[in-house]
Write an enzyme that holds these catalytic residues in place. Structure first.
Site, PDB file in Angstrom:
ATOM      1  N   ASP A  38       0.842  -1.184   0.000  1.00  0.00           N
ATOM      2  CA  ASP A  38       0.000   0.000   0.000  1.00  0.00           C
ATOM      3  C   ASP A  38       0.884   1.244   0.000  1.00  0.00           C
ATOM      4  O   ASP A  38       1.616   1.494   0.964  1.00  0.00           O
ATOM      5  CB  ASP A  38      -0.889  -0.024   1.249  1.00  0.00           C
ATOM      6  N   ASN A  83       0.018   4.165   0.432  1.00  0.00           N
ATOM      7  CA  ASN A  83      -0.405   5.078   1.486  1.00  0.00           C
ATOM      8  C   ASN A  83      -0.095   4.556   2.886  1.00  0.00           C
ATOM      9  O   ASN A  83      -0.477   5.159   3.878  1.00  0.00           O
ATOM     10  CB  ASN A  83      -1.906   5.359   1.363  1.00  0.00           C
ATOM     11  N   TYR A  84       0.597   3.416   2.953  1.00  0.00           N
ATOM     12  CA  TYR A  84       1.098   2.876   4.218  1.00  0.00           C
ATOM     13  C   TYR A  84       2.507   2.352   3.959  1.00  0.00           C
ATOM     14  O   TYR A  84       2.867   1.262   4.325  1.00  0.00           O
ATOM     15  CB  TYR A  84       0.167   1.764   4.726  1.00  0.00           C
ATOM     16  N   ILE A  85       3.297   3.188   3.303  1.00  0.00           N
ATOM     17  CA  ILE A  85       4.548   2.702   2.724  1.00  0.00           C
ATOM     18  C   ILE A  85       5.568   2.277   3.774  1.00  0.00           C
ATOM     19  O   ILE A  85       6.285   1.278   3.604  1.00  0.00           O
ATOM     20  CB  ILE A  85       5.134   3.744   1.749  1.00  0.00           C
ATOM     21  N   THR A 120       4.160  -1.119   5.106  1.00  0.00           N
ATOM     22  CA  THR A 120       4.318  -2.160   4.094  1.00  0.00           C
ATOM     23  C   THR A 120       5.763  -2.650   4.046  1.00  0.00           C
ATOM     24  O   THR A 120       6.042  -3.856   4.076  1.00  0.00           O
ATOM     25  CB  THR A 120       3.896  -1.615   2.720  1.00  0.00           C
TER      26      THR A 120
END
Length: 260
Positions: free
Chosen positions: A147, A149-151, A154
Site C-alpha cells: 500500500d 499510502n502505508y509505505i 508495508t
C-alpha cells in the site's frame, strides 16, 4: 486439546492492550507464566491485574521502550530465559512517501523493525542455550497487500517477514522455531477509533466504522481473540513442525490481490 504449555514461561511485547494483551491472556489461560512488556507503565500494570484476576497465573510487568538500544538485553536480564517470545510491540504510521519524513520513518522502525530484530538477537541465543523454544513475530498483512499510502508499514512488515523466514530456515538445528503471524484488519481499540473517525468524516456517523474496512472478508475485522488463539497454538508443541514461515490470519483478504 491440551497445548502442553502449562509451566512454561513467555515474554510478550506490546502487551498492555490489543493483540499483545490478548496473546498474554491466552498464554496465561494455558498455564504459562507470563512477562509482559510495554512503554506505558500504567496500562501495563492494569493489564497485569486483569490477567491475574481472569487466570490466576503469575504475570509480571516490565515497562520498557524497546526502541532504545540495549533494551532487549535489559528485558532478558529481568525476565530470565523464557521458553516463548512473542514480538508484538510497535505501530507504524500511515502515509505515502511524501508524508512520512525520515524522522518519523526511523522512529517507527526503531520500535517495530529493529525492536523485533534486537529482541530476537538477544533472546534467540539465550533460549537456544537453555535447550530451545519458540519465537513468534506478529507482523501485518501490509507486507503482502502493499500500500503506497502505508509505505513505511508495508516495507517494515515485509522486512520482518523476510527476517523471520531467514532466521527460521535453519533454526530447528538449534532446537528453535521462528515463525510469524501476519494479521489483516483486527478490531483493536486503535483500529476502531481510527475507523470511527474516518466514518464520522465520511458519513457523519461513527457507528458506520465497519464500512470503512473496504473489501474485507465477511465485512468485518478479526477479533483480538482470533489472532491470539492462532499465536497460542503456533507456539505450542501441537505446532512443532511449523517453522520458518509466515501465517496470514486475514479471512482470505491477502488472497484477493489482483482480483476484480
Amino acid at each position: 486439546m491440551d497445548l502442553g504449555l502449562k509451566g512454561r514461561t513467555a515474554v510478550v511485547t506490546g502487551a498492555s492492550k490489543g493483540i499483545g494483551y490478548g496473546v498474554a491472556e491466552e498464554l496465561a489461560r494455558e498455564g504459562c507464566t507470563v512477562h509482559i512488556v510495554s512503554r506505558d507503565a500504567d496500562m501495563l500494570n492494569g493489564a497485569v491485574e486483569k490477567i491475574k484476576a481472569e487466570t490466576g497465573v503469575a504475570v509480571t510487568a516490565h515497562p520498557m521502550d524497546l526502541s532504545v538500544s540495549g533494551s532487549a538485553n535489559e528485558i532478558l536480564q529481568k525476565t530470565g530465559t523464557p521458553n516463548i517470545l512473542v514480538n508484538n510491540a510497535g505501530a507504524i504510521p500511515g502515509g505515502n512517501i511524501e508524508a512520512i519524513d525520515e524522522a518519523r520513518w526511523r522512529e517507527s522502525w526503531e520500535l517495530k523493525v529493529f525492536g523485533y530484530i534486537n529482541m530476537c538477537r538477544a533472546f534467540y541465543a539465550a533460549i537456544k542455550a537453555n535447550g530451545g523454544g519458540v519465537i513468534c513475530n506478529v507482523t501485518g498483512l501490509a507486507a503482502d497487500r502493499t500500500d503506497a499510502n502505508y509505505i513505511a508499514g508495508t516495507t517494515g512488515n515485509a522486512s520482518l517477514n523476510a527476517f523471520t523466514k531467514a532466521l527460521g530456515s535453519r533454526s530447528l538445528e538449534d532446537q528453535m522455531r521462528v515463525l510469524a503471524v501476519s494479521p489483516g484488519f483486527v478490531a483493536t481499540d486503535r483500529l476502531v477509533n481510527l475507523l470511527k473517525t474516518s466514518a464520522k468524516n465520511a458519513t457523519g456517523d461513527e457507528n458506520n466504522w465497519q464500512s470503512m474496512l473496504g473489501d474485507v472478508p465477511d465485512g468485518r475485522a478479526a477479533t483480538v481473540a482470533e489472532i491470539a488463539d492462532v499465536v497460542t497454538f503456533l507456539v505450542s508443541d501441537r505446532a512443532s513442525y511449523v517453522n520458518g514461515t509466515v501465517l496470514n490470519v486475514d479471512g482470505g483478504h491477502g488472497a484477493r490481490i489482483g482480483m476484480m
